[in-house]
Design an enzyme around this catalytic site. Structure first.
Site, PDB file in Angstrom:
ATOM      1  CG  ASN A  96      -1.715   0.970   1.006  1.00 44.61           C
ATOM      2  OD1 ASN A  96      -1.911   2.055   1.979  1.00 44.61           O
ATOM      3  ND2 ASN A  96      -2.859   0.794   0.591  1.00 44.61           N
ATOM      4  NE  ARG A 122      -3.977   3.883  -5.368  1.00 48.02           N
ATOM      5  CZ  ARG A 122      -5.278   3.637  -5.103  1.00 48.02           C
ATOM      6  NH1 ARG A 122      -6.393   3.502  -3.768  1.00 48.02           N
ATOM      7  NH2 ARG A 122      -5.545   4.082  -5.686  1.00 48.02           N
ATOM      8  CB  CYS A 123      -5.007   3.396   3.581  1.00 44.60           C
ATOM      9  SG  CYS A 123      -5.170   2.331   2.838  1.00 44.60           S
ATOM     10  CG  MET A 124      -3.032   6.827   6.273  1.00 42.58           C
ATOM     11  SD  MET A 124      -1.889   7.081   7.564  1.00 42.58           S
ATOM     12  CE  MET A 124      -0.282   7.018   6.353  1.00 42.58           C
TER      13      MET A 124
END
Length: 407
Positions: A351, A396-398
Site C-alpha cells: 500500500n 495510499r490509504c491515508m
C-alpha cells in the site's frame, strides 16, 4: 493554475487531502475498537508524529497538502454548509425530535473549530453539558457516544476518489464510516477551493439510500489513458462498480473499467492493500491473493447514456496491459519468504503512494519489500508507521489525491 483532476496513479502528484489522527483516536478503546473497524488502539501522540512525517515527506516532494480538519472548519464558516451538515447528521429519526432539536442548537452555538473537532472526533454523553426532556439521553450511559468518533477518517482515500475530471462521493459499506461522506459532500460543495469550480460529481452526492451499491476509494485505481481498475472487495460491490462505471461513461470520462473479484476478508479489504501502481508499467502485487485467475470483467460504454458492455476477461494483468497499450507489465511481489511476505503485506508493504513515476512513499518497517522495490528501480521514501500501520492502512490509504498528472 491548479486544477481538480487526477489523470493516473503514477503521474506527478500535485495536491492531496490528508487527515491527521487526533481526537477520534482518543475515543478508541479495546472494548469499541472492533466496532469502529480497528484491530487495536493506537498511541495517539506517536501516530500524530508519524502522520506529520508523512505530510512532511509529501511537501518535500512539492506536493500541496490539504488537511481535512482545516477544510471542514473553513466549510462550517459558510452558514448554509453548517446548517446542512447538522440537519443531515443530527436528524429527528436518529435522535428523536426533541433531543435532535436541543443537540442541533447546542452544536450551532459552537465556534467552527470546536464543531469540526466534535464532528470528526466524537462526543460522549458525559461530555454533553445540556439537559433535554427527551427519553434518549436519560437511557444512555455516560460513556456512550452522542456523536460517534470517526477514526477511519484517517483513510481519506476511501470516502471520496477523484477519477479524471470528477469525483465520486462514495457510499461506504460499514455504518462506522457512512457519516464521513457527508463531510466531503459539504467540503466539495461549499469550501472556497471547490465551490464554483468545474468538476463532475459522478456518484454519491445526493440523499439517497444506496442499498448495496457501495464503493470505497481504496478499491479504485485510476491507471490512466481512460482506464479505471476497481476491486470488488469486502467493501465495494458489483452494484457499486456498475453505478460508478455508468456515471463515468455517461460523463465521457472513462473508456473502460476493469473489475476484479477479490477474496472477501480483512487482509485485502481493498484492492490497494494487495496491489498498487508504482510506475507506468510497474505494479506491486501480493501474489498469495492477486492470482492471475481471479474473475475479472471489462466494462465499456454502449452508447452515451451510461449503458455498458460487460465481458469476462480471463487474466487481469492482460486486461491492464491492453488498456495501457503495454506489451508486458513489470510485477514486483511482496518481499521476504512466505512468512515475511505475509507479515509485510499485513503491515501495508503493498500500500504505497506514488508521488511521481518510480518514486513511492511507504512504511520503513517493511524492509524486505522495500529492498525488493529498490532492486527493481523503484525509489522508496520511507516514513515511520509502527502506530499508523496498526490501523491497517498505508500511505495510499491515508491520502486522497485531488490533482495529479496524466501518464
Amino acid at each position: 493554475m491548479s486544477k481538480l483532476y487526477v489523470g493516473s496513479e503514477v503521474g506527478q502528484l500535485r495536491r492531496v487531502l490528508l487527515n491527521r489522527p487526533e481526537r477520534a483516536l482518543t475515543h478508541l478503546t479495546p472494548s469499541n475498537c472492533h466496532e469502529l473497524l480497528f484491530d487495536d488502539v493506537l498511541a495517539v501522540e506517536a501516530a500524530g508524529e508519524e502522520h506529520d512525517a508523512f505530510a512532511r515527506t509529501l511537501r518535500e516532494q512539492d506536493v500541496e497538502v490539504l488537511l481535512l480538519h482545516d477544510l471542514l472548519v473553513e466549510t462550517l464558516a459558510v452558514p448554509e454548509a453548517k446548517q446542512w451538515l447538522l440537519n443531515t447528521q443530527i436528524s429527528d429519526f436518529r435522535y428523536g425530535p426533541t433531543f435532535a432539536r436541543d443537540l442541533r442548537q447546542y452544536l450551532l452555538e459552537m465556534d467552527d473549530e470546536h464543531l469540526a473537532t466534535i464532528l470528526l472526533g466524537g462526543l460522549a454523553y458525559s461530555e454533553l453539558p445540556i439537559q433535554s426532556s427527551s427519553m434518549l439521553p436519560k437511557m444512555k450511559r455516560p460513556l456512550d457516544f452522542v456523536i460517534e468518533p470517526l477514526p477511519n477518517h484517517l483513510f481519506t482515500r476511501d470516502t471520496s476518489c477523484w477519477v479524471y475530471g470528477g469525483v465520486s462521493l462514495n457510499p461506504m459499506m460499514m455504518p462506522a464510516r457512512q457519516r464521513e461522506t457527508n463531510h466531503l459532500r459539504a467540503i466539495y460543495r461549499w469550501h472556497p477551493i471547490f465551490a464554483g469550480q468545474d468538476f463532475i460529481k459522478y456518484f454519491g452526492d445526493d440523499d439517497l439510500h444506496y442499498d448495496n451499491a457501495n464503493v470505497e476509494g481504496g478499491d479504485v485505481l485510476v491507471i490512466g489513458k481512460g482506464a479505471v481498475l476497481i476491486g470488488m472487495s469486502e467493501r465495494t460491490t458489483p452494484q457499486g462498480v456498475e453505478n460508478l462505471a455508468a456515471s463515468l461513461f455517461k460523463a465521457g470520462q472513462a473508456s473502460e473499467v476493469i473489475a476484479i473479484d477479490l477474496p472477501k476478508h480483512r487482509s485485502c479489504m481493498h484492492l490497494d492493500t494487495v496491489m498498487t501502481h508504482m510506475d507506468v508499467d510497474t505494479f506491486s502485487v501480493y501474489p498469495e491473493i492477486m492470482r492471475k485467475d481471479l474473475d475479472t470483467w471489462r466494462l465499456t460504454p454502449k452508447g452515451t447514456d451510461g449503458e455498458m458492455h460487460v465481458e469476462a476477461s480471463h487474466n487481469y494483468l492482460h486486461a491492464i496491459e491492453s488498456a495501457l497499450g503495454l506489451d508486458q507489465l513489470k510485477i514486483i511481489t511482496t518481499g521476504g519468504d512466505s512468512y515475511e511476505a505475509e507479515r509485510e503485506q499485513w503491515n501495508d508493504a503493498n500500500n504505497v503512494l506514488t508521488v511521481k513515476p518510480g518514486v513511492v512513499i511507504g512504511y520503513e518497517r517493511n524492509v524486505y519489500t522495500n529492498e525488493k522495490y529498490d532492486k527493481a528501480g523503484i525509489q522508496v521514501l520511507t516514513v515511520p508507521g509502527n502506530e499508523l500501520g496498526r490501523g491497517r492502512g498505508g500511505a495510499r490509504c491515508m491520502s486522497c489525491p485531488i490533482e495529479r498528472d496524466d501518464i
